[in-house]
Enzyme design. Structure first.
Site, PDB file in Angstrom:
ATOM      1  N   ASP A  48       0.724  -1.171   0.057  1.00 22.64           N
ATOM      2  CA  ASP A  48      -0.027   0.072   0.087  1.00 22.64           C
ATOM      3  C   ASP A  48       0.858   1.117   0.078  1.00 22.64           C
ATOM      4  O   ASP A  48       1.999   1.253  -0.377  1.00 22.64           O
ATOM      5  CB  ASP A  48      -0.871   0.212   1.135  1.00 22.64           C
ATOM      6  CG  ASP A  48      -0.169  -0.529   2.199  1.00 22.64           C
ATOM      7  OD1 ASP A  48       0.585   0.112   2.704  1.00 22.64           O
ATOM      8  OD2 ASP A  48      -0.825  -1.167   3.110  1.00 22.64           O
ATOM      9  N   LYS A  70      -4.912   3.492  -1.105  1.00 28.88           N
ATOM     10  CA  LYS A  70      -5.724   4.632  -1.513  1.00 28.88           C
ATOM     11  C   LYS A  70      -5.090   5.230  -2.453  1.00 28.88           C
ATOM     12  O   LYS A  70      -3.850   5.972  -2.484  1.00 28.88           O
ATOM     13  CB  LYS A  70      -6.541   5.513  -0.265  1.00 28.88           C
ATOM     14  CG  LYS A  70      -5.455   5.878   0.599  1.00 28.88           C
ATOM     15  CD  LYS A  70      -6.036   6.613   1.792  1.00 28.88           C
ATOM     16  CE  LYS A  70      -5.164   6.526   2.747  1.00 28.88           C
ATOM     17  NZ  LYS A  70      -5.735   6.689   4.254  1.00 28.88           N
ATOM     18  N   MET A 187       0.477   9.063  13.785  1.00 31.88           N
ATOM     19  CA  MET A 187      -1.250   9.517  13.226  1.00 31.88           C
ATOM     20  C   MET A 187      -1.680  10.554  14.297  1.00 31.88           C
ATOM     21  O   MET A 187      -2.796  10.561  14.665  1.00 31.88           O
ATOM     22  CB  MET A 187      -2.080   8.285  13.407  1.00 31.88           C
ATOM     23  CG  MET A 187      -1.554   6.933  12.571  1.00 31.88           C
ATOM     24  SD  MET A 187      -2.602   5.571  12.674  1.00 31.88           S
ATOM     25  CE  MET A 187      -1.925   4.973  14.047  1.00 31.88           C
TER      26      MET A 187
HETATM   27  N1  SAH Z   1       3.787   0.286  10.977  1.00 30.45           N
HETATM   28  C1  SAH Z   1       4.156   2.020  10.829  1.00 30.45           C
HETATM   29  C2  SAH Z   1       3.332   2.885  11.277  1.00 30.45           C
HETATM   30  C3  SAH Z   1       1.585   2.859  10.539  1.00 30.45           C
HETATM   31  S1  SAH Z   1       0.817   4.055  11.050  1.00 30.45           S
HETATM   32  C4  SAH Z   1       5.752   2.169  11.289  1.00 30.45           C
HETATM   33  O1  SAH Z   1       5.891   1.036  12.281  1.00 30.45           O
HETATM   34  O2  SAH Z   1       6.030   3.096  11.248  1.00 30.45           O
HETATM   35  C5  SAH Z   1       1.103   5.535  10.037  1.00 30.45           C
HETATM   36  C6  SAH Z   1       1.631   6.584  10.832  1.00 30.45           C
HETATM   37  O3  SAH Z   1       3.197   6.227  10.964  1.00 30.45           O
HETATM   38  C7  SAH Z   1       1.850   7.882  10.187  1.00 30.45           C
HETATM   39  O4  SAH Z   1       0.463   8.607  10.274  1.00 30.45           O
HETATM   40  C8  SAH Z   1       2.847   8.430  10.852  1.00 30.45           C
HETATM   41  O5  SAH Z   1       2.740   8.800  12.072  1.00 30.45           O
HETATM   42  C9  SAH Z   1       3.825   7.191  10.997  1.00 30.45           C
HETATM   43  N2  SAH Z   1       4.871   7.586   9.846  1.00 30.45           N
HETATM   44  C10 SAH Z   1       4.967   6.313   9.035  1.00 30.45           C
HETATM   45  N3  SAH Z   1       6.006   6.513   8.105  1.00 30.45           N
HETATM   46  C11 SAH Z   1       6.545   8.024   8.598  1.00 30.45           C
HETATM   47  C12 SAH Z   1       7.597   8.802   8.067  1.00 30.45           C
HETATM   48  N4  SAH Z   1       8.483   8.338   6.909  1.00 30.45           N
HETATM   49  N5  SAH Z   1       7.654   9.866   8.742  1.00 30.45           N
HETATM   50  C13 SAH Z   1       7.117  10.179   9.731  1.00 30.45           C
HETATM   51  N6  SAH Z   1       6.228   9.333  10.257  1.00 30.45           N
HETATM   52  C14 SAH Z   1       5.680   8.493   9.607  1.00 30.45           C
END
Ligand code: SAH
Length: 267
Positions: A48, A70, A187
């Site tokens: 995704d 999406k 998030m």
């Molecule tokens: N499994 C992912 C998190 C998914 S939830 C992990 O372990 O990172 C999605 C959230 O992760 C986003 O809303 C944001 O808060 C954070 N996120 C994911 N990638 C990011 C990035 N490159 N920089 C900053 N925040 C990030």
């Protein structure tokens, strides 16, 4: 071939499995070697938006790519649909890689996918990934823990999905404010004003340092250093970009790094 032999043969041919692979925070070279190996062995890749599409190049050309994010304003596929695809493809005998942003088991709904696979009797394994909080720390020079300033770090979601409140209480921000831990909020950008207010009500001072890190590890990374009092202003600016909010004294180290960089530039 006896009937029984044929059955065994078929069953072997159909021994599909699923590997949940953490894609890391965005930069291609933050995928683990194990994740790269899993991709190289994939017959089907389900991915995704949070996973960098450049990672698909590690999969064989013959591997089928199934996009479940999406696109163009459409909603991402419901979780049940994604789980159904994983089960369907594995039952058809494929080695399926489910590529998930960051770490699959940190706010990634990997738990639900594992439960569904287990219930369907499909073998699976998990390859960890660099989660956003860790990438944000590294990308800003903020140590998430520090011997003198933070003995704990908390990963928390700023977005509790609708309907959940009835099943269990949401995040107790006041309790988190009292821990003295570094808070890494996933998030959380949309609800930053409410979160900041709840943390202040819980006892954190308005001057508590906050970093909002968007697109950590990518060339588009941006770092916004602020305070709990002023942080809500970033809510509107950063909506729509994956952003990680870090709250705590350790955020001052980012300022230190910036100061050193500007000193180096000046010198
Ligand atoms: N499994 C992912 C998190 C998914 S939830 C992990 O372990 O990172 C999605 C959230 O992760 C986003 O809303 C944001 O808060 C954070 N996120 C994911 N990638 C990011 C990035 N490159 N920089 C900053 N925040 C990030």
């Amino acid at each position: 071939m006896s009937k029984e032999q044929k059955y065994l043969y078929d069953r072997e041919a159909k021994s599909g499995r699923v590997t949940l692979v953490g894609a890391g925070p965005g930069a291609v070279d933050l995928l683990t070697l194990r994740g790269q190996r899993a991709l190289a062995a994939a017959e089907v890749v389900v991915y995704d938006d949070l996973a960098n599409p450049a990672l698909l190049e590690f999969a064989p050309e013959t591997a089928r790519r199934i996009y479940v994010g999406k696109r163009a304003g459409q909603h991402s596929q419901p979780q049940e649909r994604i789980t159904a695809i994983l089960i369907e493809e594995a039952r058809a005998g494929a080695h399926v890689v489910r590529l998930k942003g960051g770490d699959p088991l940190v706010f990634g709904r990997g738990g639900e996918e594992m439960q569904a696979l287990a219930a369907a009797g499909i073998p699976y394994d998990v390859v960890p990934g660099v989660t956003a909080a860790i990438a944000a720390g590294a990308g800003t020079g903020i140590p998430l823990t520090h011997r003198d300033h933070a003995s704990a770090v908390i990963f928390v979601t700023g977005h509790e999905c609708a309907g959940k409140a009835a099943e269990r209480p949401g995040v107790d921000w006041a309790a988190l404010a009292r821990t003295g831990a570094t808070l890494c909020i996933y998030m959380g950008v949309r609800r930053l004003p409410e979160i900041a207010a709840a943390l202040r009500e819980g006892g954190l001072g308005g001057a508590t340092p906050v970093a909002v890190v968007a697109n950590a590890s990518l060339p588009t990374q941006s770092v916004h250093l602020t305070t709990l009092q002023a942080a809500p202003a970033f809510s509107a600016v950063l909506q729509g970009q994956p952003s990680l909010i870090i709250v705590g004294e350790v955020v001052r180290w980012a300022e230190l790094q910036n100061t050193m960089q500007s000193l180096q530039l000046a010198g």
